[in-house]
Design a protein around this motif. Structure first.
Motif, PDB file in Angstrom:
ATOM      1  N   VAL A  58      50.206  30.821  42.072  1.00  0.00           N
ATOM      2  CA  VAL A  58      49.201  31.872  41.990  1.00  0.00           C
ATOM      3  C   VAL A  58      47.932  31.276  41.411  1.00  0.00           C
ATOM      4  O   VAL A  58      47.969  30.581  40.404  1.00  0.00           O
ATOM      5  N   SER A  59      46.826  31.538  42.076  1.00  0.00           N
ATOM      6  CA  SER A  59      45.529  31.085  41.593  1.00  0.00           C
ATOM      7  C   SER A  59      44.652  32.319  41.378  1.00  0.00           C
ATOM      8  O   SER A  59      44.147  32.895  42.335  1.00  0.00           O
ATOM      9  N   PRO A  60      44.483  32.757  40.119  1.00  0.00           N
ATOM     10  CA  PRO A  60      43.719  33.979  39.873  1.00  0.00           C
ATOM     11  C   PRO A  60      42.221  33.802  40.080  1.00  0.00           C
ATOM     12  O   PRO A  60      41.505  34.789  40.199  1.00  0.00           O
ATOM     13  N   PHE A  61      41.741  32.581  40.101  1.00  0.00           N
ATOM     14  CA  PHE A  61      40.318  32.302  40.317  1.00  0.00           C
ATOM     15  C   PHE A  61      40.210  31.267  41.437  1.00  0.00           C
ATOM     16  O   PHE A  61      40.090  30.073  41.184  1.00  0.00           O
ATOM     17  N   ILE A  89      37.016  37.285  43.169  1.00  0.00           N
ATOM     18  CA  ILE A  89      36.200  38.497  43.157  1.00  0.00           C
ATOM     19  C   ILE A  89      34.890  38.293  43.929  1.00  0.00           C
ATOM     20  O   ILE A  89      34.340  39.243  44.473  1.00  0.00           O
ATOM     21  N   ASN A  90      34.418  37.073  44.004  1.00  0.00           N
ATOM     22  CA  ASN A  90      33.146  36.774  44.661  1.00  0.00           C
ATOM     23  C   ASN A  90      33.385  36.520  46.156  1.00  0.00           C
ATOM     24  O   ASN A  90      33.970  35.509  46.543  1.00  0.00           O
ATOM     25  N   GLU A  91      32.919  37.421  46.989  1.00  0.00           N
ATOM     26  CA  GLU A  91      33.157  37.319  48.430  1.00  0.00           C
ATOM     27  C   GLU A  91      32.552  36.056  49.036  1.00  0.00           C
ATOM     28  O   GLU A  91      33.081  35.502  49.999  1.00  0.00           O
TER      29      GLU A  91
END
Length: 42
Positions: free
Chosen positions: A2-5, A27-29
């Motif tokens: 899992v890579s949350p960022f 979060i950044n498209e």
């Protein structure tokens, strides 16, 4: 894995190359759109 960022998704790419299951979040498209090129040849 899992890579949350995810960022440019280098970790996801390496996991894919090692045939590992993975999921990443970003979060950044703009980063998501930019990371697509890593998976074009797969």
């Amino acid at each position: 894995m899992v890579s949350p960022f995810a960022g440019s998704n280098t970790t996801g790419f390496v996991a894919q190359m090692l045939q590992r299951r993975w999921i990443s979040f970003e979060i950044n498209e703009d980063y998501i759109i930019g990371s697509r090129y890593r998976f074009e040849d797969l």
